[in-house]
Scaffold this motif. Structure first.
Motif, short mmCIF file in Angstrom:
data_model
loop_
_atom_site.label_atom_id
_atom_site.label_comp_id
_atom_site.label_asym_id
_atom_site.label_seq_id
_atom_site.Cartn_x
_atom_site.Cartn_y
_atom_site.Cartn_z
N PRO A 189 0.99 -1.24 -0.08
CA PRO A 189 0.17 -0.01 -0.10
C PRO A 189 0.76 1.24 0.03
O PRO A 189 0.29 2.23 0.10
CB PRO A 189 -0.83 -0.25 1.14
CG PRO A 189 0.07 -0.68 2.18
CD PRO A 189 0.82 -1.75 1.26
N LEU A 190 2.28 1.03 0.00
CA LEU A 190 3.07 2.44 0.15
C LEU A 190 2.77 3.15 -1.36
O LEU A 190 2.65 2.69 -2.54
CB LEU A 190 4.23 1.84 0.16
CG LEU A 190 4.68 1.06 1.53
CD1 LEU A 190 6.26 0.60 1.28
CD2 LEU A 190 4.47 2.01 2.64
N ASN A 191 3.08 4.39 -1.22
CA ASN A 191 2.94 5.42 -2.07
C ASN A 191 4.27 4.97 -3.31
O ASN A 191 5.21 4.71 -2.97
CB ASN A 191 3.35 6.96 -1.78
CG ASN A 191 2.80 7.92 -2.89
OD1 ASN A 191 3.47 7.60 -3.91
ND2 ASN A 191 1.96 8.80 -2.41
N PRO A 192 3.79 4.95 -4.48
CA PRO A 192 4.61 4.89 -5.50
C PRO A 192 6.05 5.92 -5.58
O PRO A 192 6.87 5.39 -6.07
CB PRO A 192 4.10 4.80 -6.97
CG PRO A 192 2.59 4.57 -6.44
CD PRO A 192 2.34 5.07 -5.20
N LEU A 193 5.79 7.03 -5.03
CA LEU A 193 6.71 7.87 -5.22
C LEU A 193 7.90 7.41 -4.02
O LEU A 193 9.02 7.82 -4.26
CB LEU A 193 6.29 9.15 -4.80
CG LEU A 193 5.50 9.73 -6.13
CD1 LEU A 193 4.86 11.17 -5.48
CD2 LEU A 193 6.07 9.85 -7.13
N SER A 194 7.49 6.63 -2.97
CA SER A 194 8.54 6.10 -2.13
C SER A 194 9.31 5.11 -2.84
O SER A 194 10.66 5.30 -2.60
CB SER A 194 7.79 5.65 -0.81
OG SER A 194 7.18 4.34 -1.08
N ALA A 217 3.96 0.66 -14.36
CA ALA A 217 2.96 0.48 -13.60
C ALA A 217 2.16 1.64 -13.27
O ALA A 217 1.00 1.32 -12.89
CB ALA A 217 3.68 -0.21 -12.40
N PHE A 218 2.57 2.72 -13.09
CA PHE A 218 1.65 4.00 -12.80
C PHE A 218 2.26 5.12 -13.75
O PHE A 218 2.69 6.20 -13.41
CB PHE A 218 2.34 4.42 -11.51
CG PHE A 218 2.13 3.36 -10.23
CD1 PHE A 218 0.89 3.29 -9.67
CD2 PHE A 218 3.21 2.62 -9.95
CE1 PHE A 218 0.64 2.28 -8.63
CE2 PHE A 218 3.08 1.78 -8.97
CZ PHE A 218 1.80 1.50 -8.31
N PRO A 219 1.62 4.95 -15.12
CA PRO A 219 1.82 5.99 -16.12
C PRO A 219 1.46 7.39 -15.79
O PRO A 219 1.99 8.31 -16.41
CB PRO A 219 1.43 5.27 -17.28
CG PRO A 219 0.26 4.31 -16.80
CD PRO A 219 0.84 3.96 -15.53
N ASP A 220 0.47 7.40 -14.90
CA ASP A 220 -0.14 8.87 -14.66
C ASP A 220 1.00 9.54 -13.78
O ASP A 220 0.93 10.91 -13.68
CB ASP A 220 -1.13 8.72 -13.91
CG ASP A 220 -1.31 7.68 -12.91
OD1 ASP A 220 -0.81 6.85 -12.88
OD2 ASP A 220 -2.01 8.10 -11.91
N LEU A 221 1.90 8.92 -13.19
CA LEU A 221 2.78 9.52 -12.32
C LEU A 221 4.14 9.50 -12.76
O LEU A 221 5.30 9.70 -11.94
CB LEU A 221 2.88 8.77 -10.99
CG LEU A 221 1.48 8.54 -10.09
CD1 LEU A 221 1.73 7.83 -8.83
CD2 LEU A 221 1.24 10.22 -9.38
N GLU A 222 4.04 9.60 -14.31
CA GLU A 222 5.70 9.63 -14.96
C GLU A 222 6.53 10.53 -14.44
O GLU A 222 7.61 10.16 -13.93
CB GLU A 222 5.34 9.21 -16.16
CG GLU A 222 6.74 9.09 -16.94
CD GLU A 222 6.68 9.17 -18.52
OE1 GLU A 222 7.49 9.10 -19.20
OE2 GLU A 222 5.61 9.16 -19.04
N THR A 223 5.93 11.69 -14.59
CA THR A 223 6.84 12.89 -14.20
C THR A 223 7.27 13.00 -12.89
O THR A 223 8.37 13.17 -12.57
CB THR A 223 5.96 14.27 -14.56
OG1 THR A 223 5.54 14.24 -15.67
CG2 THR A 223 6.89 15.48 -14.25
#
Length: 266
Positions: A189-194, A217-223
């Protein structure tokens, strides 16, 4: 023409190397991305991983000679430089978010101390001696190799240990991080940014593999993923040596003495 200039010209004229690289790129891009579902998580197989494996296999064939292997080394540096330039451009717009995560980014370097707490006891249990100090005081990248070589010497047990981990990490590190980052990010459940911050271990290839899986896995958070991974990697390169020098290596030495003393007293 100077020797350096002739070497550079020879590098660019190495048609065999460029042809092999082009074929590998075309093959891996044609294969594309695959995902393997493992329980609630997903293992992502990316073209970069295929390229690493194919390149490693070709090294043991007549197609790749020693000349191509040596010529490929500076090209890797060039490729990483382009990657870092791209990361620098991406970090700019995301700078407020990176600054907001400042404490987490700074403290992520302490995560590298996990190699001491988890790997050192295992190494001692397996019967390794002073090699374990070099192997487990850090993740064993270039600054850490220099630290051990300067303190203990090239032919010391510690030197052999850190070089073993450096070579192992160079060959398998990117593959391992590329697989494990995507899996952990999808089952926890950890944030992908971690995980993006954790991928900045001080190695451009490892960071690229890990962040690539996260982006897939998380294309919307690419930047944000690329920005956090790049900033973390830069901090690891800047502070990793000092953390190893003042915390990692002394802690490893202390734990090693305590554990070996307790084992010998039994």
């Amino acid at each position: 023409m100077s020797k350096k200039s002739s070497t550079v010209m020879g590098l660019w004229k190495d048609w065999r190397l460029h042809a092999i690289v082009l074929v590998i790129v075309l093959i891996t891009e044609a294969i594309g991305q695959f995902s393997i579902t493992v329980g609630p998580g997903v293992i992502l197989l990316l073209p970069m991983l295929y390229a690493l494996i194919i390149g490693l296999v070709l090294f043991f064939t007549p197609l790749v000679k020693e000349e191509q292997s040596k010529n490929a080394e500076p090209i890797i540096v060039l490729g990483v430089a382009l990657l870092l330039a791209k990361i620098g451009v991406i970090i700019g717009p995301s700078l407020p978010e990176v600054i907001a995560a400042g404490p987490a980014l700074l403290l992520q370097e302490l995560g590298n101390l996990g190699t001491i707490l988890f790997a050192l006891p295992v190494a001692i249990w397996l019967g390794l001696k002073r090699e374990a100090v070099g192997m487990t005081h850090s993740i064993g990248r270039e600054p850490n190799v220099g630290l051990i070589m300067d303190k203990f010497g090239v032919n010391s047990p510690e030197g052999r240990g850190v070089m073993a981990m450096y070579i192992f990490g160079t060959v398998f590190g990117a593959v391992f991080l590329g697989l494990i980052s995507g899996l952990l990010a999808t089952i926890t459940p950890l944030n992908p940014l971690s995980f993006a911050m954790a991928s900045g271990v001080g190695s451009g290839s490892m960071m690229a593999a890990a962040s690539g899986s996260l982006v897939a896995a998380f294309p919307d958070l690419e930047t944000q993923i690329v920005a956090f991974a790049g900033a973390s990697n830069l901090l690891s390169l800047s502070t990793g040596l000092w953390v190893s020098l003042f915390i990692g290596l002394p802690l490893t030495e202390k734990i090693y003495r305590v554990m070996t003393r307790s084992r010998s007293s039994k």
